[in-house]
Design an enzyme around this catalytic site. Structure first.
Site, PDB file in Angstrom:
ATOM      1  N   GLU A 144       0.860  -1.185   0.000  1.00 48.67           N
ATOM      2  CA  GLU A 144       0.000   0.000   0.000  1.00 48.67           C
ATOM      3  C   GLU A 144       0.901   1.241   0.000  1.00 48.67           C
ATOM      4  OE1 GLU A 144      -3.483   0.398   0.005  1.00 48.67           O
ATOM      5  OE2 GLU A 144      -2.585   2.346  -0.382  1.00 48.67           O
ATOM      6  N   LEU A 148      -0.363   4.468   0.152  1.00 51.05           N
ATOM      7  CA  LEU A 148      -1.151   5.671   0.462  1.00 51.05           C
ATOM      8  C   LEU A 148      -0.385   6.633   1.372  1.00 51.05           C
ATOM      9  CD1 LEU A 148      -2.365   5.656   3.599  1.00 51.05           C
ATOM     10  CD2 LEU A 148      -3.916   3.994   2.633  1.00 51.05           C
ATOM     11  N   ASN A 165       9.932   3.871   0.109  1.00 54.28           N
ATOM     12  CA  ASN A 165      10.040   4.708   1.304  1.00 54.28           C
ATOM     13  C   ASN A 165      11.490   5.103   1.586  1.00 54.28           C
ATOM     14  OD1 ASN A 165       7.360   4.959   1.714  1.00 54.28           O
ATOM     15  ND2 ASN A 165       7.213   3.547   3.436  1.00 54.28           N
ATOM     16  N   PHE A 213       9.354  16.441  -2.650  1.00 55.09           N
ATOM     17  CA  PHE A 213      10.129  15.832  -1.565  1.00 55.09           C
ATOM     18  C   PHE A 213      11.529  16.427  -1.436  1.00 55.09           C
ATOM     19  CE2 PHE A 213       8.045  12.443   0.871  1.00 55.09           C
ATOM     20  CZ  PHE A 213       6.767  12.665   0.375  1.00 55.09           C
ATOM     21  N   ALA A 257      13.344  21.250   2.574  1.00 57.59           N
ATOM     22  CA  ALA A 257      14.185  21.137   3.773  1.00 57.59           C
ATOM     23  C   ALA A 257      13.403  21.645   4.975  1.00 57.59           C
ATOM     24  CB  ALA A 257      15.450  21.963   3.585  1.00 57.59           C
ATOM     25  N   GLY A 305       8.867  12.310   9.585  1.00 61.55           N
ATOM     26  CA  GLY A 305       8.416  11.519  10.725  1.00 61.55           C
ATOM     27  C   GLY A 305       7.244  10.674  10.282  1.00 61.55           C
ATOM     28  N   CYS A 309       5.551   5.635   9.067  1.00 64.19           N
ATOM     29  CA  CYS A 309       6.135   4.807   7.999  1.00 64.19           C
ATOM     30  C   CYS A 309       7.615   5.071   7.753  1.00 64.19           C
ATOM     31  CB  CYS A 309       5.357   5.008   6.700  1.00 64.19           C
ATOM     32  SG  CYS A 309       3.684   4.378   6.802  1.00 64.19           S
ATOM     33  N   LYS A 321      10.392   4.229  10.639  1.00 64.28           N
ATOM     34  CA  LYS A 321      10.510   2.815  11.063  1.00 64.28           C
ATOM     35  C   LYS A 321      10.809   1.928   9.864  1.00 64.28           C
ATOM     36  CE  LYS A 321       6.067   0.966  10.255  1.00 64.28           C
ATOM     37  NZ  LYS A 321       5.824  -0.081   9.304  1.00 64.28           N
ATOM     38  N   ARG A 380       2.832   9.923  15.556  1.00 62.89           N
ATOM     39  CA  ARG A 380       3.870   8.888  15.666  1.00 62.89           C
ATOM     40  C   ARG A 380       5.181   9.423  15.096  1.00 62.89           C
ATOM     41  NH1 ARG A 380       1.181   3.941  12.650  1.00 62.89           N
ATOM     42  NH2 ARG A 380       0.391   5.676  11.431  1.00 62.89           N
TER      43      ARG A 380
HETATM   44  C1  UDX Z   1       4.762   7.844   3.379  1.00 64.77           C
HETATM   45  C2  UDX Z   1       4.869   7.550   1.878  1.00 64.77           C
HETATM   46  O1  UDX Z   1       4.824   8.776   1.151  1.00 64.77           O
HETATM   47  C3  UDX Z   1       3.737   6.640   1.435  1.00 64.77           C
HETATM   48  O2  UDX Z   1       3.868   6.316   0.058  1.00 64.77           O
HETATM   49  C4  UDX Z   1       3.780   5.381   2.277  1.00 64.77           C
HETATM   50  O3  UDX Z   1       2.689   4.547   1.943  1.00 64.77           O
HETATM   51  C5  UDX Z   1       3.735   5.707   3.760  1.00 64.77           C
HETATM   52  O4  UDX Z   1       4.771   6.621   4.086  1.00 64.77           O
HETATM   53  P1  UDX Z   1       3.234   9.441   4.863  1.00 64.77           P
HETATM   54  O5  UDX Z   1       3.892   8.833   6.058  1.00 64.77           O
HETATM   55  O6  UDX Z   1       1.761   9.655   4.861  1.00 64.77           O
HETATM   56  O7  UDX Z   1       3.535   8.546   3.575  1.00 64.77           O
HETATM   57  O8  UDX Z   1       3.928  10.849   4.655  1.00 64.77           O
HETATM   58  P2  UDX Z   1       4.739  11.630   3.519  1.00 64.77           P
HETATM   59  O9  UDX Z   1       3.822  12.540   2.792  1.00 64.77           O
HETATM   60  O10 UDX Z   1       5.583  10.714   2.730  1.00 64.77           O
HETATM   61  O11 UDX Z   1       5.668  12.535   4.454  1.00 64.77           O
HETATM   62  C6  UDX Z   1       6.583  11.927   5.377  1.00 64.77           C
HETATM   63  C7  UDX Z   1       7.322  12.958   6.170  1.00 64.77           C
HETATM   64  O12 UDX Z   1       8.266  13.633   5.351  1.00 64.77           O
HETATM   65  C8  UDX Z   1       6.471  14.047   6.817  1.00 64.77           C
HETATM   66  O13 UDX Z   1       6.926  14.252   8.148  1.00 64.77           O
HETATM   67  C9  UDX Z   1       6.745  15.267   5.965  1.00 64.77           C
HETATM   68  O14 UDX Z   1       6.594  16.462   6.675  1.00 64.77           O
HETATM   69  C10 UDX Z   1       8.185  15.030   5.566  1.00 64.77           C
HETATM   70  N1  UDX Z   1       8.602  15.710   4.327  1.00 64.77           N
HETATM   71  C11 UDX Z   1       7.997  15.415   3.150  1.00 64.77           C
HETATM   72  C12 UDX Z   1       9.647  16.641   4.350  1.00 64.77           C
HETATM   73  O15 UDX Z   1      10.228  16.911   5.404  1.00 64.77           O
HETATM   74  N2  UDX Z   1      10.030  17.242   3.185  1.00 64.77           N
HETATM   75  C13 UDX Z   1       9.429  16.973   1.989  1.00 64.77           C
HETATM   76  O16 UDX Z   1       9.854  17.551   0.979  1.00 64.77           O
HETATM   77  C14 UDX Z   1       8.378  16.023   1.969  1.00 64.77           C
END
Ligand code: UDX
Length: 437
Positions: free
Chosen positions: A148, A150, A212, A253, A256, A261, A264, A267, A334
């Protein structure tokens, strides 16, 4: 089709409701009786945009039921496993207790031709072990690993219209039958020509952790550049824009800030490292330890900036922390960098008042020692320092002129580079971003 969804957390609750939306008949099962009671009343046990709406409409169709009894999975043709795989206490490895329990308890209720669909993120090698368990039980069911992808905050949309589907299947005819059945479940995505990768178990498991790991690496890469920018006076935001114009790199992504956190990315990279070490290939992903270290350093960096800004007021000054969830549009705390920063500052003696549009209760349950407020004005009132750590629109859109009238000292640390630095400075604020002047 009749489906069961075992595990009704962030993944399973959305999946169960979304499958009803797609026309299926679903029973959602979880060991947490409170969660099941809330879901049965059409109330999501956590905040996820759009979930309340699809849960309400799904419940109204009569095709969505919830239960704490795994025996209620009997009669479903496809069984989704969406239970958690948290980090094991005292280790970097994934805790597979819940996945193992879900499969073992499901075995007596499986019938010939049933499909068990693993969605949880697991260490490579798990699916083939579970497939053996299912085969040995003599049920005649088979297993697909269907990771998954999502994102919280977009979970409903990502479940109904995923950007790709990955099926890890058994070899031979059993695998082919699984593909046909799962294609029926995801008929609308298949009709929309969603890219589909049919592969073996190990590849499917690795796709998820590799995705991830890549995302985490991308974020830590730009945060490493922020560290260099901080000692050279360069601007990491402009740097990200400039390298992001290269289509091979891309701008997404590359924000900065205080780092990643959530339930997903942190961990999953740790579990990947632990599994690679077990497989004798620790060196192949040793760089993920560095990715983790860079990420955790960002939290310390924000705390150091705050400590420096407060000076002697560290022990009695008020710090307004804006944000608690790990990212906006989620109530998930989390491994949240925002909550971590708030807790660290409180631990250093600061009088922390933290606010968040959706996560105050979740944060309070974990860290009752902090002060919380639901009201932005109250949070800012008489603050010696403001720290923005989750870029909720409610915080990003704060009027700096108004905010300056409330605080004691107009000093702000923008841990997400989300604010208009020029506007805040023009309103009299001392503004510090992450890796930008
Ligand atoms: C992530 C993956 O994107 C997803 O595909 C997987 O199924 C589960 O893990 P999620 O945990 O919902 O999803 O969050 P995501 O949008 O990926 O962001 C993760 C973390 O990265 C957040 O704390 C966000 O603030 C941080 N982040 C994201 C940054 O610090 N900089 C960025 O440019 C993008």
């Amino acid at each position: 089709m009749k489906l069961s969804v075992i595990g009704c957390g962030y993944l399973g609750a959305v999946h169960a409701s979304a499958m009803v939306e797609l026309g299926h008949d679903v029973v959602g099962i979880d060991v947490d009786a409170d969660k099941i009671a809330q879901l049965a009343q059409g109330r999501p046990p956590f905040f996820e945009p759009g979930l309340s709406e699809i849960l309400t409409s799904a419940t109204a169709t009569g095709r969505l039921r919830f239960s704490t009894d795994i025996a209620d999975a009997a009669g479903a043709q496809v069984h989704f496993i969406g239970v958690g795989t948290p980090q094991k206490p005292g280790s970097h490895a994934a805790d597979l207790t819940y996945v193992d329990a879900a499969i073992t308890e499901l075995l007596p209720y499986l019938a010939e031709g049933d499909l068990v669909v693993g969605k949880s993120t697991v260490p490579v090698g798990t699916a083939s072990r579970l497939a053996d368990l299912i085969t040995d039980s003599g049920s005649g069911a088979s297993l697909v690993w269907n990771p998954e992808f999502l994102r919280e905050g977009f979970a409903v949309q990502d479940t109904i219209s995923p950007d790709r589907l990955v099926y890890g299947v058994a070899p031979g005819e059993a695998g082919e039958r699984s593909v046909t059945l799962l294609n029926e479940v995801y008929a609308s995505a298949i009709a929309a020509e969603t890219p589909l990768v049919v592969t073996d178990y190990a590849t499917a498991e690795l796709v998820k952790v590799a995705a991830n790991a890549f995302l985490a690496t991308k974020i830590s890469f730009i945060n490493a550049m922020a560290e260099i920018a901080e000692v050279t006076g360069a601007d990491v935001t402009q740097l990200a824009d400039a390298i992001g114009f290269d289509a091979r790199i891309g701008r997404r992504f590359l924000n900065a800030g205080v780092g990643f956190g959530g339930g997903c990315l942190p961990k999953d990279i740790r579990a990947f490292t632990a599994r690679a070490e077990e497989l004798g290939r620790g060196e192949s992903v040793a760089f993920l330890k560095e990715v983790d270290q860079i990420n955790l350093r960002r939290r310390s960096h924000v705390v150091d900036l705050a400590t420096a800004a407060l000076g002697e007021r560290l022990h009695d000054g008020k710090v307004a922390v804006l944000g608690l969830s790990f990212k906006p549009h989620s109530d998930d705390v989390r491994d949240s960098p925002a909550l971590d920063v708030a807790v660290q500052l409180h631990g250093l003696g600061a009088d922390v008042v933290a606010s968040d549009p959706k996560s105050v209760e979740n944060a309070q349950a974990k860290h009752p020692q902090l002060r919380y407020s639901h009201v932005i004005a109250e949070t800012l009132q008489d603050a010696d320092l403001v720290v923005l750590v989750t870029e909720w629109p409610e915080f990003v859109n704060i009027d700096p002129v108004w905010a300056a009238t409330l605080v004691k000292t107009p000093t702000i640390i923008d841990g997400r580079n989300a604010l208009d630095a020029a506007a805040w400075r023009a309103a009299g604020w001392t503004y510090t971003g992450m890796g930008r002047p």
